[in-house]
Design a protein around this motif. Structure first.
Motif, PDB file in Angstrom:
ATOM      1  N   GLU A  42       0.829  -1.212   0.000  1.00  0.00           N
ATOM      2  CA  GLU A  42       0.000   0.000   0.000  1.00  0.00           C
ATOM      3  C   GLU A  42       0.863   1.262   0.000  1.00  0.00           C
ATOM      4  N   LEU A  43       1.899   1.273   0.841  1.00  0.00           N
ATOM      5  CA  LEU A  43       2.774   2.438   0.913  1.00  0.00           C
ATOM      6  C   LEU A  43       3.564   2.631  -0.373  1.00  0.00           C
ATOM      7  N   THR A  44       3.971   1.525  -0.986  1.00  0.00           N
ATOM      8  CA  THR A  44       4.710   1.626  -2.247  1.00  0.00           C
ATOM      9  C   THR A  44       3.834   2.235  -3.326  1.00  0.00           C
ATOM     10  N   LYS A  45       2.586   1.807  -3.388  1.00  0.00           N
ATOM     11  CA  LYS A  45       1.666   2.398  -4.362  1.00  0.00           C
ATOM     12  C   LYS A  45       1.495   3.889  -4.105  1.00  0.00           C
ATOM     13  N   LYS A  46       1.332   4.278  -2.859  1.00  0.00           N
ATOM     14  CA  LYS A  46       1.177   5.694  -2.533  1.00  0.00           C
ATOM     15  C   LYS A  46       2.423   6.495  -2.935  1.00  0.00           C
ATOM     16  N   LEU A  47       3.590   5.892  -2.772  1.00  0.00           N
ATOM     17  CA  LEU A  47       4.821   6.572  -3.162  1.00  0.00           C
ATOM     18  C   LEU A  47       4.856   6.782  -4.676  1.00  0.00           C
ATOM     19  N   LEU A  48       4.495   5.757  -5.436  1.00  0.00           N
ATOM     20  CA  LEU A  48       4.471   5.882  -6.893  1.00  0.00           C
ATOM     21  C   LEU A  48       3.465   6.943  -7.336  1.00  0.00           C
ATOM     22  N   VAL A  49       2.308   6.960  -6.700  1.00  0.00           N
ATOM     23  CA  VAL A  49       1.279   7.945  -7.044  1.00  0.00           C
ATOM     24  C   VAL A  49       1.766   9.352  -6.700  1.00  0.00           C
ATOM     25  N   GLY A  50       2.294   9.521  -5.498  1.00  0.00           N
ATOM     26  CA  GLY A  50       2.741  10.846  -5.079  1.00  0.00           C
ATOM     27  C   GLY A  50       3.886  11.393  -5.902  1.00  0.00           C
ATOM     28  N   ALA A  51       4.734  10.494  -6.401  1.00  0.00           N
ATOM     29  CA  ALA A  51       5.912  10.926  -7.149  1.00  0.00           C
ATOM     30  C   ALA A  51       5.642  11.115  -8.633  1.00  0.00           C
ATOM     31  N   LEU A  59       2.031  10.834 -10.244  1.00  0.00           N
ATOM     32  CA  LEU A  59       0.668  11.096 -10.680  1.00  0.00           C
ATOM     33  C   LEU A  59       0.003  12.264  -9.966  1.00  0.00           C
ATOM     34  N   ASP A  60       0.494  12.649  -8.826  1.00  0.00           N
ATOM     35  CA  ASP A  60      -0.081  13.760  -8.069  1.00  0.00           C
ATOM     36  C   ASP A  60      -0.020  15.032  -8.924  1.00  0.00           C
ATOM     37  N   PRO A  61      -1.156  15.684  -9.188  1.00  0.00           N
ATOM     38  CA  PRO A  61      -1.144  16.903 -10.006  1.00  0.00           C
ATOM     39  C   PRO A  61      -0.198  17.975  -9.494  1.00  0.00           C
ATOM     40  N   ALA A  62      -0.071  18.095  -8.184  1.00  0.00           N
ATOM     41  CA  ALA A  62       0.846  19.095  -7.630  1.00  0.00           C
ATOM     42  C   ALA A  62       2.287  18.771  -7.998  1.00  0.00           C
ATOM     43  N   THR A  63       2.652  17.493  -7.925  1.00  0.00           N
ATOM     44  CA  THR A  63       4.004  17.094  -8.310  1.00  0.00           C
ATOM     45  C   THR A  63       4.233  17.361  -9.789  1.00  0.00           C
ATOM     46  N   LEU A  64       3.263  17.028 -10.628  1.00  0.00           N
ATOM     47  CA  LEU A  64       3.428  17.197 -12.078  1.00  0.00           C
ATOM     48  C   LEU A  64       3.607  18.660 -12.464  1.00  0.00           C
ATOM     49  N   ARG A  65       2.992  19.564 -11.739  1.00  0.00           N
ATOM     50  CA  ARG A  65       3.135  20.984 -12.084  1.00  0.00           C
ATOM     51  C   ARG A  65       4.314  21.642 -11.372  1.00  0.00           C
ATOM     52  N   GLY A  66       5.174  20.832 -10.785  1.00  0.00           N
ATOM     53  CA  GLY A  66       6.421  21.347 -10.253  1.00  0.00           C
ATOM     54  C   GLY A  66       6.415  21.754  -8.805  1.00  0.00           C
ATOM     55  N   ASP A  67       5.325  21.489  -8.086  1.00  0.00           N
ATOM     56  CA  ASP A  67       5.299  21.805  -6.655  1.00  0.00           C
ATOM     57  C   ASP A  67       6.130  20.786  -5.880  1.00  0.00           C
ATOM     58  N   ARG A  68       6.369  21.090  -4.639  1.00  0.00           N
ATOM     59  CA  ARG A  68       7.083  20.144  -3.787  1.00  0.00           C
ATOM     60  C   ARG A  68       6.247  18.879  -3.624  1.00  0.00           C
TER      61      ARG A  68
END
Length: 322
Positions: free
Chosen positions: A125-134, A136-145
């Motif tokens: 579960e945590l590994t999936k969340k890490l992949l998503v956060g790194a 797929l997260d819209p904030a990450t994709l637009r260059g946010d922290r």
């Protein structure tokens, strides 16, 4: 007591190499794409149905079953089609891949040695969340922290976190955050639509720190356009390979419920090589070539049958398709 008892594992303890390599391949040469440029800008110039019948397209786009292990071959070649704002995955094998998180399907949790089924499930579960956060997260994709992804990593790996923080603050060749996080400069690039195509798999085994180790191998396909309102669409393809462990806090100095990131690696296709500003820079058919000369091998970025290091090259190469 054995070596390492009650001490936290080092970031590069597994084999001494972690996430510093950034192989990347640019898009196909401009000349090969110019012939279809007019279709991307104004599809109505073509008579009839230039993209084939709706029924044929629907059949070709039937979703693939989830990947459970590395495939034995590259995806079949598809008909050459130009991606558009309405059909950003046209002509791509990723058209049949799952959307976003739905493409990250962990295996069924089973006990691994003395590690319970529950803890194995938590690690997955945590590994999936890490992949998503790194990735797929819209904030990450637009260059946010990438806060969501960073919050999953064990703070008792300070060398790793300092390295990642330094890259996010002041990126450079030795600490470029795109080695772990997918980021685009919002002043330059926008992700088209709200779907990123995803395909890959995870495996589990007994960890080296009395826990469960997870190996994740996933490819993400991002349809993008210029932020200036241009209608031209291209795709950047990023493959991520991670090795993490949910260690036992009763035997090691680790934080309960946080992941040890032991190694990460990546292949990045259709992004300008040797630019280390913390962002990916997709190349478009109508743009002037940038970056170093493309002297490396030609690689199919959709081919998941090969190990990530089999495509390794010190030179900037090309991709056979995007």
């Amino acid at each position: 007591m054995p070596d390492g008892w009650r001490t936290g594992p080092a970031w590069r303890e597994t084999d001494g190499r972690a996430g510093r390599r950034r192989p990347a391949w640019s898009a196909l040469g401009v000349a090969a794409a110019i012939g279809v440029l007019v279709v991307a800008v104004k599809p109505s110039l073509l008579p009839g149905d230039p993209l084939g019948s709706a029924g044929a397209e629907a059949a070709a786009a039937s979703p693939l079953p989830a990947e459970t292990a590395a495939p034995t071959d590259a995806p079949e070649k598809t008909d050459a089609q130009t991606p558009t704002l309405d059909r950003p995955f046209a002509g791509s094998p990723a058209l049949r891949w799952a959307d976003g998180e739905a493409g990250i399907v962990p295996p069924a949790a089973k006990a691994v040695g003395s590690v319970s089924q529950e803890r194995v499930g938590k690690a997955l579960e945590l590994t999936k969340k890490l992949l998503v956060g790194a990735n797929l997260d819209p904030a990450t994709l637009r260059g946010d922290r990438p806060k969501a992804a960073l919050s999953l990593l064990d703070p008792k790996q300070p060398e790793l976190l300092d390295h990642l923080d330094a890259g996010l603050r002041s990126p450079g060749e030795k600490n470029d955050p795109v080695t772990l996080f997918t980021r685009f400069d919002p002043d330059e690039i926008r992700v088209v639509g709200d779907v990123v195509k995803t395909r890959g798999h995870m495996t589990v085994k007994k960890g080296k720190h009395a826990g469960v180790a997870v190996h994740a191998d996933y490819t993400f396909v991002y349809p993008v356009a210029r932020a200036d309102g241009s209608l031209e669409v291209t795709r950047t393809i990023v493959r991520r390979v991670l090795d993490v462990e949910l260690a036992d806090p009763t035997q090691y100095q680790v934080t309960a419920g946080r992941l040890l990131l032991l190694q990460y690696d990546q292949e990045i296709a259709n992004s300008t090589c040797e630019v280390y500003d913390g962002f990916l820079h997709p190349e478009f058919a109508t743009g002037e070539p940038t970056g170093p000369a493309q002297t490396g091998p030609t690689v199919d970025p959709y081919d998941r049958s090969k190990g990530i290091r089999e495509n390794a090259s010190a030179s900037c190469g090309t991709v056979s398709r995007v």
